[in-house]
Scaffold this motif. Sequence first.
Motif, PDB file in Angstrom:
ATOM      1  N   THR A  28       0.821  -1.212   0.000  1.00 51.71           N
ATOM      2  CA  THR A  28       0.000   0.000   0.000  1.00 51.71           C
ATOM      3  C   THR A  28       0.853   1.260   0.000  1.00 51.71           C
ATOM      4  O   THR A  28       0.557   2.227  -0.715  1.00 51.71           O
ATOM      5  CB  THR A  28      -0.935   0.010   1.226  1.00 51.71           C
ATOM      6  N   TRP A  29       1.908   1.268   0.798  1.00 52.63           N
ATOM      7  CA  TRP A  29       2.735   2.472   0.937  1.00 52.63           C
ATOM      8  C   TRP A  29       3.916   2.495  -0.031  1.00 52.63           C
ATOM      9  O   TRP A  29       4.386   3.553  -0.400  1.00 52.63           O
ATOM     10  CB  TRP A  29       3.236   2.600   2.380  1.00 52.63           C
ATOM     11  N   GLY A  30       4.406   1.316  -0.396  1.00 53.97           N
ATOM     12  CA  GLY A  30       5.477   1.232  -1.375  1.00 53.97           C
ATOM     13  C   GLY A  30       6.875   1.313  -0.790  1.00 53.97           C
ATOM     14  O   GLY A  30       7.139   2.112   0.114  1.00 53.97           O
ATOM     15  N   ILE A  31       7.757   0.449  -1.273  1.00 56.25           N
ATOM     16  CA  ILE A  31       9.171   0.504  -0.918  1.00 56.25           C
ATOM     17  C   ILE A  31       9.993   0.447  -2.202  1.00 56.25           C
ATOM     18  O   ILE A  31       9.509   0.003  -3.244  1.00 56.25           O
ATOM     19  CB  ILE A  31       9.597  -0.652   0.020  1.00 56.25           C
ATOM     20  N   ASP A  32      11.224   0.889  -2.108  1.00 57.70           N
ATOM     21  CA  ASP A  32      12.125   0.892  -3.259  1.00 57.70           C
ATOM     22  C   ASP A  32      13.423   0.180  -2.870  1.00 57.70           C
ATOM     23  O   ASP A  32      14.300   0.776  -2.243  1.00 57.70           O
ATOM     24  CB  ASP A  32      12.420   2.323  -3.692  1.00 57.70           C
ATOM     25  N   PRO A  33      13.552  -1.101  -3.221  1.00 63.65           N
ATOM     26  CA  PRO A  33      14.757  -1.858  -2.854  1.00 63.65           C
ATOM     27  C   PRO A  33      16.045  -1.276  -3.429  1.00 63.65           C
ATOM     28  O   PRO A  33      17.137  -1.560  -2.926  1.00 63.65           O
ATOM     29  CB  PRO A  33      14.486  -3.257  -3.428  1.00 63.65           C
ATOM     30  N   LYS A  34      15.913  -0.459  -4.480  1.00 67.38           N
ATOM     31  CA  LYS A  34      17.098   0.105  -5.114  1.00 67.38           C
ATOM     32  C   LYS A  34      17.482   1.470  -4.540  1.00 67.38           C
ATOM     33  O   LYS A  34      18.540   2.014  -4.882  1.00 67.38           O
ATOM     34  CB  LYS A  34      16.861   0.238  -6.623  1.00 67.38           C
ATOM     35  N   ALA A  35      16.640   2.007  -3.680  1.00 65.07           N
ATOM     36  CA  ALA A  35      16.908   3.334  -3.127  1.00 65.07           C
ATOM     37  C   ALA A  35      18.033   3.287  -2.102  1.00 65.07           C
ATOM     38  O   ALA A  35      18.213   2.292  -1.399  1.00 65.07           O
ATOM     39  CB  ALA A  35      15.642   3.892  -2.481  1.00 65.07           C
ATOM     40  N   LYS A  36      18.780   4.371  -2.012  1.00 65.31           N
ATOM     41  CA  LYS A  36      19.809   4.487  -0.986  1.00 65.31           C
ATOM     42  C   LYS A  36      19.144   4.818   0.344  1.00 65.31           C
ATOM     43  O   LYS A  36      18.456   5.829   0.468  1.00 65.31           O
ATOM     44  CB  LYS A  36      20.806   5.594  -1.346  1.00 65.31           C
ATOM     45  N   THR A  37      19.340   3.968   1.317  1.00 66.08           N
ATOM     46  CA  THR A  37      18.768   4.237   2.636  1.00 66.08           C
ATOM     47  C   THR A  37      19.636   5.268   3.361  1.00 66.08           C
ATOM     48  O   THR A  37      20.799   5.476   2.993  1.00 66.08           O
ATOM     49  CB  THR A  37      18.699   2.953   3.475  1.00 66.08           C
ATOM     50  N   PRO A  38      19.098   5.916   4.396  1.00 63.48           N
ATOM     51  CA  PRO A  38      19.902   6.884   5.153  1.00 63.48           C
ATOM     52  C   PRO A  38      21.195   6.284   5.703  1.00 63.48           C
ATOM     53  O   PRO A  38      22.222   6.964   5.753  1.00 63.48           O
ATOM     54  CB  PRO A  38      18.959   7.300   6.284  1.00 63.48           C
ATOM     55  N   ALA A  39      21.143   5.012   6.100  1.00 65.52           N
ATOM     56  CA  ALA A  39      22.343   4.371   6.646  1.00 65.52           C
ATOM     57  C   ALA A  39      23.459   4.317   5.613  1.00 65.52           C
ATOM     58  O   ALA A  39      24.642   4.470   5.950  1.00 65.52           O
ATOM     59  CB  ALA A  39      22.004   2.958   7.127  1.00 65.52           C
ATOM     60  N   VAL A  40      23.084   4.117   4.366  1.00 67.71           N
ATOM     61  CA  VAL A  40      24.068   4.049   3.285  1.00 67.71           C
ATOM     62  C   VAL A  40      24.480   5.448   2.837  1.00 67.71           C
ATOM     63  O   VAL A  40      25.666   5.751   2.665  1.00 67.71           O
ATOM     64  CB  VAL A  40      23.499   3.254   2.093  1.00 67.71           C
ATOM     65  N   GLU A  41      23.494   6.309   2.679  1.00 68.36           N
ATOM     66  CA  GLU A  41      23.758   7.650   2.156  1.00 68.36           C
ATOM     67  C   GLU A  41      24.542   8.523   3.128  1.00 68.36           C
ATOM     68  O   GLU A  41      25.417   9.299   2.718  1.00 68.36           O
ATOM     69  CB  GLU A  41      22.432   8.333   1.816  1.00 68.36           C
ATOM     70  N   PHE A  42      24.245   8.380   4.417  1.00 70.67           N
ATOM     71  CA  PHE A  42      24.884   9.246   5.415  1.00 70.67           C
ATOM     72  C   PHE A  42      25.821   8.482   6.347  1.00 70.67           C
ATOM     73  O   PHE A  42      26.068   8.916   7.472  1.00 70.67           O
ATOM     74  CB  PHE A  42      23.816   9.959   6.253  1.00 70.67           C
ATOM     75  N   GLU A  43      26.323   7.356   5.903  1.00 71.96           N
ATOM     76  CA  GLU A  43      27.191   6.544   6.756  1.00 71.96           C
ATOM     77  C   GLU A  43      28.343   7.392   7.298  1.00 71.96           C
ATOM     78  O   GLU A  43      29.084   8.021   6.540  1.00 71.96           O
ATOM     79  CB  GLU A  43      27.748   5.360   5.970  1.00 71.96           C
ATOM     80  N   ASP A  44      28.450   7.398   8.637  1.00 75.10           N
ATOM     81  CA  ASP A  44      29.480   8.223   9.272  1.00 75.10           C
ATOM     82  C   ASP A  44      30.298   7.461  10.307  1.00 75.10           C
ATOM     83  O   ASP A  44      31.133   8.047  11.003  1.00 75.10           O
ATOM     84  CB  ASP A  44      28.838   9.448   9.930  1.00 75.10           C
ATOM     85  N   GLY A  45      30.042   6.155  10.418  1.00 74.76           N
ATOM     86  CA  GLY A  45      30.773   5.377  11.410  1.00 74.76           C
ATOM     87  C   GLY A  45      30.301   5.629  12.825  1.00 74.76           C
ATOM     88  O   GLY A  45      30.889   5.115  13.780  1.00 74.76           O
ATOM     89  N   GLY A  46      29.235   6.417  12.974  1.00 77.77           N
ATOM     90  CA  GLY A  46      28.708   6.730  14.303  1.00 77.77           C
ATOM     91  C   GLY A  46      27.264   6.307  14.422  1.00 77.77           C
ATOM     92  O   GLY A  46      26.949   5.134  14.609  1.00 77.77           O
ATOM     93  N   ASP A  47      26.346   7.287  14.278  1.00 82.16           N
ATOM     94  CA  ASP A  47      24.920   6.974  14.371  1.00 82.16           C
ATOM     95  C   ASP A  47      24.417   6.258  13.121  1.00 82.16           C
ATOM     96  O   ASP A  47      23.530   5.405  13.197  1.00 82.16           O
ATOM     97  CB  ASP A  47      24.114   8.258  14.590  1.00 82.16           C
ATOM     98  N   PHE A  48      24.950   6.618  11.954  1.00 81.70           N
ATOM     99  CA  PHE A  48      24.534   5.991  10.698  1.00 81.70           C
ATOM    100  C   PHE A  48      25.524   4.887  10.329  1.00 81.70           C
ATOM    101  O   PHE A  48      26.697   5.158  10.041  1.00 81.70           O
ATOM    102  CB  PHE A  48      24.473   7.029   9.573  1.00 81.70           C
ATOM    103  N   ALA A  49      25.040   3.649  10.360  1.00 83.31           N
ATOM    104  CA  ALA A  49      25.914   2.508  10.077  1.00 83.31           C
ATOM    105  C   ALA A  49      25.084   1.365   9.511  1.00 83.31           C
ATOM    106  O   ALA A  49      24.366   0.688  10.250  1.00 83.31           O
ATOM    107  CB  ALA A  49      26.635   2.056  11.347  1.00 83.31           C
TER     108      ALA A  49
END
Length: 559
Positions: A28-49
């Motif tokens: 109903t809401w839709g997902i995109d398996p090919k989209a960059k998730t925040p963990a991937v896009e903003f990976e910083d070795g801290g909060d995003f991993a």
Amino acid sequence: MNGLTLVGFAMVAFVAAYFLYGRWLVKTWGIDPKAKTPAVEFEDGGDFAPASRFTVFAHQFSSITGAGPVTGPIIAAMFGWAPAMLWLLVGGIFFGAVQDFTALYASVKNQGKSMGMLIEHYVGRTGRRLFLLFCWLFTLLVLAAFADILANTFNGFMKDGTENVPGAQAATISMLYIVVAMGFGFFISKVQPSGLVKFLVAVVLVVAMFAVGMQFPLYLDAHSWRYVTFAYCFIASVLPMWLLMEPRDYLSSFLLLGMVFGGVVGVLVANPVINMPAFVGFTVKGQSLFPILFITIACGAVSGFHSLVSSGTSSKAIANERDMLPVGYGAMLVESLLGVVALVIACAAASNGTLPSGTPFQIFAGAIGGFFQMFGLPAAVSACVITMCVSALAMTTIDSVARIGRMSLQELVAPSEGAEADSVAKILMDKYVSTAVTLILAYALCLAGYMNIWPLFGAANQLLSALVLISLALFLKSTGRKGWMLYVPMTFMFLVTMSALVMSVVGIAGKIGSGDFTLMVDGLQLVLAIALMTLAVLVAKTCGSELFAKNNQIAPELE
């Protein structure tokens, strides 16, 4: 009625809900398996991993599965097993799992933002500030309650001064878990082993920690353990997710899932007879089924705290949008199953319609320990394992809450986009300062004791759920998605929790006239209860006015 029937029915219901209702929500809401998730896009070795699906599931499940799914159903059994069972099923499937998944979904779709920041995007700055203040105050209650639980679990001495061997052994194992988890985190980061190798190494480490811990119990009193617990919370709050929390939750998941598995298999093998009536009455021991049942059973059915985990930490570790359903929806259903097992165990241990004496954890631990012994585990080992499981329930929650509390305070004082922070805000936005402020205030609350904090925590937790559901419904509407499935849960939870808080305030205020009022305990609870109610009304009004406004303009997701 027998336990096998109840547990079997629950398992079928939860599996069906996952594959039917859960997947329907995804479609109903839709997902995109090919989209960059925040963990991937903003990976910083801290909060995003970014992490594997099971690693994030382990973090989510370990973080949300606190004391609630065990204590709540056992206490609520006083109304009979049927009301508790129905709420675990209906609440878990249509309230809790939907909330957890939607919070995770909304956060992943919006750069991994927390609920407070999402509210600012879709409602405005005032809504964000009010919600984050509510969340931050709530985390203080959670930290205080669970720190006291841990301190008393690890207490190496009984009330009569004798040694509490299982508690001391669990304390040693828990301390080892912290150190070993960091080494395990480095191992995963540097070696990047396959899933099988990672699993086998984890099993060896868990067995080794138990072997060492049982041989070298650590005897400290509860007061000392409070200091240790808050010190651990500080460390867990500021260290990178991949270094401590994710590997620790992965290792802890073996205990927690093993406990669920042991309980289910034990019930299936023993097939205990339920010795409690299906329904006792609408009023039992002066407690009304509405709203008490729905406040007492929180984490096993729906818990506002879960949304903070979904949007605060788990969303920053999702590597692929396909992982959101098992992490958000699936983890909640497993927790609900644990609640059903706890309910069945308690009702089977009842005699002539009366629950056995002891705390809910003592009842549960005794039964699970008996199941482990039935499988051939020695009594001493069983006692250590179940005590460690109990402590893991609290410890894997408290470190996540410490981090969420720190982030809530940082976001609370952070300026809006484009504005400059003042000097005070800059200080509080420092992760070390915000963590210290949060933990110091939580420690002060902790001194009141777990039993004095829990009632207020329960009501605030469910009220948070109502506010989160309102906010998520607004997110769905603002982004052009269907959100009607959240309307009944959000309305019901708001009415339930406001009723419970009003009853709590009236009860505390009544102590003033009777002379039983204690300023440091009752006074603090009264102030917090009124503050939470006021904030809740303001947040509900702010978000509700936007939700039911006739404006149909679609708001874009954060890019």
